[in-house]
Design a protein around this motif. Structure first.
Motif, PDB file in Angstrom:
ATOM      1  N   HIS A 132       0.774  -1.173   0.085  1.00  0.00           N
ATOM      2  CA  HIS A 132       0.025  -0.052  -0.116  1.00  0.00           C
ATOM      3  C   HIS A 132       1.039   1.343  -0.013  1.00  0.00           C
ATOM      4  CE1 HIS A 132      -2.765   3.112   1.336  1.00  0.00           C
ATOM      5  NE2 HIS A 132      -3.793   2.430   0.989  1.00  0.00           N
ATOM      6  N   PRO A 133       0.762   2.191  -0.949  1.00  0.00           N
ATOM      7  CA  PRO A 133       1.570   3.350  -1.070  1.00  0.00           C
ATOM      8  C   PRO A 133       1.548   4.203   0.353  1.00  0.00           C
ATOM      9  CG  PRO A 133      -0.542   3.533  -2.228  1.00  0.00           C
ATOM     10  CD  PRO A 133      -0.477   2.408  -1.755  1.00  0.00           C
ATOM     11  N   GLU A 134       0.720   3.978   1.263  1.00  0.00           N
ATOM     12  CA  GLU A 134       0.727   4.817   2.492  1.00  0.00           C
ATOM     13  C   GLU A 134       0.828   3.833   3.811  1.00  0.00           C
ATOM     14  OE1 GLU A 134      -3.075   6.911   2.569  1.00  0.00           O
ATOM     15  OE2 GLU A 134      -2.432   8.017   0.587  1.00  0.00           O
ATOM     16  N   GLY A 135       1.230   2.698   3.344  1.00  0.00           N
ATOM     17  CA  GLY A 135       1.364   1.681   4.384  1.00  0.00           C
ATOM     18  C   GLY A 135      -0.006   1.258   5.229  1.00  0.00           C
ATOM     19  N   LYS A 136      -1.073   1.528   4.665  1.00  0.00           N
ATOM     20  CA  LYS A 136      -2.357   1.471   5.312  1.00  0.00           C
ATOM     21  C   LYS A 136      -2.944  -0.023   4.859  1.00  0.00           C
ATOM     22  CE  LYS A 136      -3.790   6.011   6.266  1.00  0.00           C
ATOM     23  NZ  LYS A 136      -3.789   5.904   7.842  1.00  0.00           N
ATOM     24  N   VAL A 137      -3.963  -0.605   5.397  1.00  0.00           N
ATOM     25  CA  VAL A 137      -4.812  -1.635   5.199  1.00  0.00           C
ATOM     26  C   VAL A 137      -6.351  -1.435   5.258  1.00  0.00           C
ATOM     27  CG1 VAL A 137      -3.361  -3.302   6.067  1.00  0.00           C
ATOM     28  CG2 VAL A 137      -4.899  -2.446   7.532  1.00  0.00           C
ATOM     29  N   PRO A 138      -7.249  -2.066   4.506  1.00  0.00           N
ATOM     30  CA  PRO A 138      -7.044  -3.183   3.746  1.00  0.00           C
ATOM     31  C   PRO A 138      -6.209  -2.826   2.442  1.00  0.00           C
ATOM     32  CG  PRO A 138      -9.109  -2.791   3.632  1.00  0.00           C
ATOM     33  CD  PRO A 138      -8.468  -1.895   4.614  1.00  0.00           C
ATOM     34  N   LEU A 179      -5.493  -4.742  -1.492  1.00  0.00           N
ATOM     35  CA  LEU A 179      -5.795  -5.892  -2.364  1.00  0.00           C
ATOM     36  C   LEU A 179      -5.034  -5.787  -3.694  1.00  0.00           C
ATOM     37  CD1 LEU A 179      -7.536  -8.556  -2.456  1.00  0.00           C
ATOM     38  CD2 LEU A 179      -9.104  -7.328  -4.172  1.00  0.00           C
ATOM     39  N   THR A 180      -4.139  -6.876  -3.886  1.00  0.00           N
ATOM     40  CA  THR A 180      -3.346  -6.936  -5.290  1.00  0.00           C
ATOM     41  C   THR A 180      -3.919  -8.263  -5.956  1.00  0.00           C
ATOM     42  OG1 THR A 180      -1.784  -8.300  -4.273  1.00  0.00           O
ATOM     43  CG2 THR A 180      -1.322  -5.724  -4.214  1.00  0.00           C
ATOM     44  N   ASP A 181      -4.155  -7.967  -6.996  1.00  0.00           N
ATOM     45  CA  ASP A 181      -4.662  -9.251  -8.193  1.00  0.00           C
ATOM     46  C   ASP A 181      -3.828  -8.962  -9.371  1.00  0.00           C
ATOM     47  OD1 ASP A 181      -5.918 -11.351  -9.222  1.00  0.00           O
ATOM     48  OD2 ASP A 181      -7.761 -10.093  -9.422  1.00  0.00           O
ATOM     49  N   GLY A 182      -2.539  -9.716  -9.576  1.00  0.00           N
ATOM     50  CA  GLY A 182      -1.725  -9.728 -10.670  1.00  0.00           C
ATOM     51  C   GLY A 182      -1.158  -8.375 -10.472  1.00  0.00           C
ATOM     52  N   GLU A 183      -1.209  -7.612 -11.505  1.00  0.00           N
ATOM     53  CA  GLU A 183      -0.578  -6.415 -11.701  1.00  0.00           C
ATOM     54  C   GLU A 183      -1.596  -5.309 -11.264  1.00  0.00           C
ATOM     55  OE1 GLU A 183       2.529  -5.194 -12.638  1.00  0.00           O
ATOM     56  OE2 GLU A 183       2.999  -7.564 -12.575  1.00  0.00           O
ATOM     57  N   ASP A 184      -2.845  -5.639 -10.797  1.00  0.00           N
ATOM     58  CA  ASP A 184      -3.728  -4.616 -10.331  1.00  0.00           C
ATOM     59  C   ASP A 184      -3.705  -4.498  -9.049  1.00  0.00           C
ATOM     60  OD1 ASP A 184      -5.839  -2.859 -10.730  1.00  0.00           O
ATOM     61  OD2 ASP A 184      -7.582  -4.079 -11.620  1.00  0.00           O
ATOM     62  N   HIS A 185      -4.429  -3.530  -8.483  1.00  0.00           N
ATOM     63  CA  HIS A 185      -4.486  -3.300  -7.048  1.00  0.00           C
ATOM     64  C   HIS A 185      -5.781  -2.283  -6.579  1.00  0.00           C
ATOM     65  CE1 HIS A 185      -2.236   0.200  -8.528  1.00  0.00           C
ATOM     66  NE2 HIS A 185      -3.228   0.907  -7.563  1.00  0.00           N
ATOM     67  N   VAL A 186      -6.089  -2.545  -5.454  1.00  0.00           N
ATOM     68  CA  VAL A 186      -7.206  -1.844  -5.102  1.00  0.00           C
ATOM     69  C   VAL A 186      -7.194  -1.528  -3.630  1.00  0.00           C
ATOM     70  CG1 VAL A 186      -9.790  -2.151  -4.755  1.00  0.00           C
ATOM     71  CG2 VAL A 186      -8.725  -3.831  -6.184  1.00  0.00           C
ATOM     72  N   ARG A 187      -7.487  -0.244  -3.360  1.00  0.00           N
ATOM     73  CA  ARG A 187      -7.535   0.162  -1.696  1.00  0.00           C
ATOM     74  C   ARG A 187      -8.808   0.905  -1.591  1.00  0.00           C
ATOM     75  NH1 ARG A 187      -4.556   3.614  -5.124  1.00  0.00           N
ATOM     76  NH2 ARG A 187      -5.060   5.910  -4.796  1.00  0.00           N
ATOM     77  N   GLU A 188      -9.096   1.035  -0.376  1.00  0.00           N
ATOM     78  CA  GLU A 188     -10.298   1.428   0.286  1.00  0.00           C
ATOM     79  C   GLU A 188     -11.337   0.462   0.231  1.00  0.00           C
ATOM     80  OE1 GLU A 188      -9.965   4.271   1.628  1.00  0.00           O
ATOM     81  OE2 GLU A 188      -8.128   4.928   0.371  1.00  0.00           O
ATOM     82  N   ARG A 189     -11.931   0.265   1.388  1.00  0.00           N
ATOM     83  CA  ARG A 189     -12.834  -0.907   1.625  1.00  0.00           C
ATOM     84  C   ARG A 189     -14.074  -1.204   0.614  1.00  0.00           C
ATOM     85  NH1 ARG A 189     -14.672  -1.470   7.714  1.00  0.00           N
ATOM     86  NH2 ARG A 189     -14.511   0.970   7.825  1.00  0.00           N
ATOM     87  N   GLY A 190     -14.698   0.350   0.302  1.00  0.00           N
ATOM     88  CA  GLY A 190     -15.683   0.112  -0.386  1.00  0.00           C
ATOM     89  C   GLY A 190     -15.433  -0.394  -2.042  1.00  0.00           C
ATOM     90  N   ALA A 191     -14.110  -0.215  -2.397  1.00  0.00           N
ATOM     91  CA  ALA A 191     -13.685  -0.565  -3.797  1.00  0.00           C
ATOM     92  C   ALA A 191     -13.430  -1.904  -3.537  1.00  0.00           C
ATOM     93  CB  ALA A 191     -12.380   0.420  -4.129  1.00  0.00           C
ATOM     94  N   ILE A 192     -12.848  -2.465  -2.646  1.00  0.00           N
ATOM     95  CA  ILE A 192     -12.607  -3.785  -2.210  1.00  0.00           C
ATOM     96  C   ILE A 192     -13.686  -4.761  -2.366  1.00  0.00           C
ATOM     97  CG2 ILE A 192     -11.490  -5.707  -0.995  1.00  0.00           C
ATOM     98  CD1 ILE A 192      -9.243  -3.464  -0.260  1.00  0.00           C
TER      99      ILE A 192
END
Length: 202
Positions: free
Chosen positions: A50-56, A58-71
C-alpha cells in the motif's frame, strides 16, 4: 491469486468477514502486516505494498485496490456467484454502488469527525452530521430488513461494521439497532471473531 494485506484489530477485519461470507477463502491469499496505530505503536511494514502503508489493500496480478468500498465492489464483481454483490446489469447495481460510496464518502468521515469532537458548519454542509446519517439508514430500513431489501448483502456488512467494533457508536434508533444485531448474528462474523480470539496470546 488475489492477495489481501490485513492488520489484526483494524478496519481490514471487515474484509476477512466479507471473504468468509462469500466462501472464497481458498481463492484469496491473506497476509498479516503491521500498521501504525493511533497509540503510537506499530509502524510501516515493508511487506505491505500500500503506498501509504495502510490496510486493507488488495492486489490481483498487476492490479491493486485500496479503500474498503472499492475492495467490496471488486471482490463481489470478481466472484458474483457468492451473491453478496449486485453485478453490472442488475436492477440494484446503482443502489449497491451508492451505498458503498456513501459509506466511504459520507458515513465514515462523519463517524470519525464525531468521535474526534470536530464540528464546523462546512463539515455539516459537505458530509452531513451523525443524525442525518442515522436518519438516512433508518429510512432505508424502515420497511425492509436490509439496505437492499429482503436479502443481506455486502453493503450491510460494510455499513454495519463500525458498530460491530465500536459498540459505543451504536445509534439509539430501534430500527438501526435491530439491523445491526441481524448483521452481527451472521455466522461469518462469528467465525472470524472466534478465530481472532483463538489467535490472542494466552
Amino acid at each position: 491469486m488475489p492477495t489481501l494485506y490485513h492488520a489484526p484489530q483494524s478496519r481490514s477485519t471487515s474484509m476477512l468477514v466479507l471473504i468468509e461470507e462469500m466462501g472464497i477463502a481458498e481463492h484469496i491469499d491473506v497476509i498479516d502486516v503491521s500498521v501504525a496505530r493511533q497509540d503510537g505503536s506499530g509502524g510501516p511494514d515493508p511487506r505491505n505494498p500500500h503506498p501509504e502503508g495502510k490496510v486493507p489493500y488488495l492486489t490481483d496480478g498487476e492490479d491493486h485496490v485500496r479503500e474498503r468500498g472499492a475492495i467490496v465492489a471488486y471482490l463481489t464483481d470478481r466472484f458474483p456467484e457468492a451473491g453478496l454483490g449486485r453485478p453490472v446489469g442488475h436492477p440494484q447495481r446503482g443502489a449497491f454502488l451508492s451505498w458503498l460510496f456513501y459509506y466511504q464518502g459520507v458515513m465514515e468521515p462523519v463517524l470519525v469527525l464525531d468521535w474526534a469532537k470536530i464540528d464546523h458548519p462546512a463539515l455539516h454542509a459537505t458530509f452531513r452530521d451523525l443524525d442525518a446519517v442515522f436518519a438516512r439508514l433508518a429510512h432505508a430500513l424502515d420497511s425492509q430488513p436490509y439496505l437492499l431489501g429482503e436479502d443481506y448483502s455486502a453493503v450491510d456488512l460494510l455499513l454495519s461494521s463500525p458498530f460491530q467494533w465500536i459498540p459505543n457508536a451504536m445509534p439509539e434508533q430501534p430500527t438501526l439497532r435491530a439491523w445491526i444485531r441481524r448483521c452481527a448474528d451472521r455466522p461469518a462474523l462469528k467465525a472470524v471473531m472466534a478465530r481472532k480470539r483463538e489467535a490472542l496470546p494466552v
